[in-house]
Design an enzyme around this catalytic site. Structure first.
Site, PDB file in Angstrom:
ATOM      1  N   HIS A 153     -25.527   7.892   9.591  1.00  0.00           N
ATOM      2  CA  HIS A 153     -25.210   6.360   8.852  1.00  0.00           C
ATOM      3  C   HIS A 153     -25.396   6.256   7.650  1.00  0.00           C
ATOM      4  CE1 HIS A 153     -26.895   5.547  12.997  1.00  0.00           C
ATOM      5  NE2 HIS A 153     -27.787   6.406  13.027  1.00  0.00           N
ATOM      6  N   SER A 274      -8.631   4.588 -16.778  1.00  0.00           N
ATOM      7  CA  SER A 274      -8.355   3.279 -16.646  1.00  0.00           C
ATOM      8  C   SER A 274      -7.752   2.722 -17.875  1.00  0.00           C
ATOM      9  CB  SER A 274      -9.761   2.673 -16.406  1.00  0.00           C
ATOM     10  OG  SER A 274      -9.561   1.053 -17.038  1.00  0.00           O
ATOM     11  N   LYS A 280     -13.827   5.332 -17.713  1.00  0.00           N
ATOM     12  CA  LYS A 280     -13.430   5.623 -16.472  1.00  0.00           C
ATOM     13  C   LYS A 280     -12.730   7.072 -16.130  1.00  0.00           C
ATOM     14  CE  LYS A 280     -13.366   2.501 -13.224  1.00  0.00           C
ATOM     15  NZ  LYS A 280     -14.150   2.098 -11.861  1.00  0.00           N
ATOM     16  N   ASN A 282     -10.972   7.849 -12.454  1.00  0.00           N
ATOM     17  CA  ASN A 282     -11.008   7.446 -11.014  1.00  0.00           C
ATOM     18  C   ASN A 282     -10.524   8.374  -9.980  1.00  0.00           C
ATOM     19  OD1 ASN A 282     -11.922   4.974 -11.892  1.00  0.00           O
ATOM     20  ND2 ASN A 282     -10.105   4.183 -12.278  1.00  0.00           N
ATOM     21  N   GLU A 287      -8.103   8.575  -3.002  1.00  0.00           N
ATOM     22  CA  GLU A 287      -7.998   7.127  -2.311  1.00  0.00           C
ATOM     23  C   GLU A 287      -6.726   6.938  -1.719  1.00  0.00           C
ATOM     24  OE1 GLU A 287     -10.198   3.995  -5.140  1.00  0.00           O
ATOM     25  OE2 GLU A 287      -9.398   5.521  -6.191  1.00  0.00           O
ATOM     26  N   LYS A 322      13.993   8.973  13.237  1.00  0.00           N
ATOM     27  CA  LYS A 322      13.986   9.625  11.937  1.00  0.00           C
ATOM     28  C   LYS A 322      13.208   9.215  10.709  1.00  0.00           C
ATOM     29  CE  LYS A 322      18.321  11.037  13.751  1.00  0.00           C
ATOM     30  NZ  LYS A 322      18.195  10.064  14.359  1.00  0.00           N
TER      31      LYS A 322
HETATM   32  N1  ARG Z   1      23.239   8.485  14.744  1.00  0.00           N
HETATM   33  C1  ARG Z   1      22.895   8.745  15.898  1.00  0.00           C
HETATM   34  C2  ARG Z   1      21.479   8.964  16.114  1.00  0.00           C
HETATM   35  O1  ARG Z   1      20.906   9.314  15.156  1.00  0.00           O
HETATM   36  C3  ARG Z   1      23.552   9.845  16.537  1.00  0.00           C
HETATM   37  C4  ARG Z   1      23.798   9.755  17.896  1.00  0.00           C
HETATM   38  C5  ARG Z   1      24.818   8.535  18.260  1.00  0.00           C
HETATM   39  N2  ARG Z   1      25.117   8.733  19.589  1.00  0.00           N
HETATM   40  C6  ARG Z   1      25.648   7.657  20.341  1.00  0.00           C
HETATM   41  N3  ARG Z   1      25.903   7.562  21.337  1.00  0.00           N
HETATM   42  N4  ARG Z   1      26.287   6.577  19.608  1.00  0.00           N
HETATM   43  O2  ARG Z   1      20.831   8.720  17.258  1.00  0.00           O
END
Ligand code: ARG
Length: 457
Positions: A153, A274, A280, A282, A287, A322
């Site tokens: 705690h 600071s 200071k 920091n 953080e 991605k």
């Molecule tokens: N740029 C697309 C992706 O990152 C590649 C695959 C595209 N496939 C499709 N059937 N349009 O997913």
């Protein structure tokens, strides 16, 4: 690349919303490698001639050299890294470039490229975690005997050693590493050859491309191959868990570096000043590690939500897989490096830690344990007697071992003067020698186990 059945080209909105090249250009190395493995297999199987395979391979090497030297050109009309590379290949070697896409689709292509990228990111995370573990065991070994207050705690509970506290984070890091290793083993199957979704009628050799790209084997189901992003989610789950541990460690440093605690002086190289308060220093890096864990967890949430409603097989939503993985990976690398530097470079103020361990009646449990052991009093009763001693000491504003024997005996006559040996913080930590306990000898054993596991001895 696909305009044959269209009367009109895409609008500017369509081109912009469709383009993944601004971010998936990061996959160029993986895209070239997968294409080279694919065309070598097409040649070996007689699906393209040996001569065409050689021309395409040389062309891919040329594209690769251009990317290396000048970066990947971003043209929305070419949509993604796969079309960008194929289009440049066609400029360089002519229509034979069109044979590269035989028996594959961008769906298995992107699944393969991304797996290769994530596999590298897993290796990078494993290396970063190992570096953190090395820093932790080194500092823990130095501080196996350094006493500090242990908290529950965030209230002083019992004395522990700093080495023991640091080794707790070693254990977390070890589990994080095992999660990445486990995820890597599961991810290491090759989707190339699943083609658009159903496989292909060409006599391809999926085992050859899998082996050429360092995968253990080809994936088993073509629909799953092109629509599975578990490997990316596994990566993000392991990254989120790791970042959560890093955030907790960062929080310790932030608290320890505050003036009322004063347990640690952070390395200058990982602190900031600071612009208005000259005194200071920091803990900004710590953080930000704490803050970045929120972003990494957000990346995991983002991809989970992207994936959860998608029917088989590929849908364009999956293109959004991605950015969160790329973002999480660069944040995780930074956070691991920051905390490794902090652990390695911190100056622990062991005098202050020890002094703090003497406050707050941290050895009250030791008094209760002594009553159990020496006077054969049931623990619950011993707890009660000790509570009375703490109350008396608190009223007088002194530590437990500053009460006189007469005062202690007035609370319970079974107490004798051997009790004082049990009330020091050194005696307290030394007594906790159960497996995994805080006793310095026990910490040294765990440090040496860990050093062995890390290949340091
Ligand atoms: N740029 C697309 C992706 O990152 C590649 C695959 C595209 N496939 C499709 N059937 N349009 O997913």
């Amino acid at each position: 690349m696909w305009g044959g059945r269209f009367a009109q080209g895409p609008s500017s909105v369509m081109r912009e919303i469709n383009a993944s090249i601004p971010f998936d250009k990061a996959l160029w190395r993986q895209d070239i490698a997968a294409s080279k493995a694919h065309v070598a297999m097409l040649g070996a199987q007689g699906i393209v001639t040996g001569e065409d395979a050689a021309t395409i391979t040389a062309g891919l090497d040329e594209v690769s050299a251009e990317y290396e030297a000048q970066g990947v050109p971003v043209n929305w009309d070419l949509e993604d890294i796969h079309m960008t590379t194929e289009s440049r290949l066609a400029e360089l070697i002519g229509p034979v470039a069109g044979r590269l896409h035989t028996a594959r689709s961008r769906n298995d292509q992107v699944a393969t490229d991304f797996r290769l990228w994530v596999r590298d990111a897993m290796d990078e995370a494993l290396a970063g975690i190992a570096a953190l573990q090395r820093a932790l065991v080194t500092r823990a070994g130095e501080h196996a005997d350094s006493i500090m207050p242990g908290f529950t705690h965030l209230q002083t509970a019992q004395p522990v050693t700093l080495g023991h506290h640091l080794m707790a984070y070693y254990e977390m890091a070890a589990r994080d590493a095992s999660r990445f290793a486990d995820a890597r083993a599961r991810a290491n199957q090759c989707p190339l050859g699943a083609a658009a979704l159903a496989g292909t009628g060409f006599p391809i050799d999926r085992f050859a491309t899998a082996a050429a790209l360092g995968f253990d084997q080809p994936t088993a189901n073509s629909l799953d191959s092109v629509s599975d992003r578990d490997f990316a989610l596994d990566y993000l789950m392991a990254a989120a868990q790791t970042s959560l541990h890093l955030s907790r460690l960062a929080e310790e440093f932030i608290i320890w570096a505050s003036q009322p605690f004063g347990f640690v002086t952070l390395p200058d190289s990982l602190s900031t000043g600071s612009s208005i308060m000259p005194q200071k220093k920091n803990p900004d890096a710590a953080e930000l590690v704490r803050g970045h864990s929120g972003r990494i967890i957000g990346c995991l949430t983002s991809l989970m939500i992207t994936m959860k409603g998608l029917p088989l097989a590929y849908s364009k939503d999956m293109q959004d897989d991605k950015p969160p993985v790329f973002e999480a990976a660069s944040l995780l690398t930074l956070c691991l490096a920051a905390m490794t530097g902090m652990v390695a470079g911190a100056t622990f103020r062991t005098q202050r830690m020890r002094a703090a361990a003497e406050l707050g009646y941290a050895t009250a449990t030791d008094l209760a344990d002594w009553l159990v052991r020496q006077a054969n009093i049931p623990f619950r009763e011993a707890h009660h007697i000790t509570g009375a001693a703490v109350k008396l000491a608190e009223g007088k504003g002194v530590a437990l071992d500053q009460l006189s024997l007469a005062e202690l005996q007035a609370i319970d006559p079974r107490i004798d003067d051997r009790v004082f040996a049990a009330l020091s913080v050194e005696a307290s930590v030394a007594s906790r020698a159960s497996h995994g306990g805080t006793a310095p000898d026990e910490v040294r054993k765990r440090v040496s186990d860990a050093r062995r596991a890390l290949g340091l001895e």
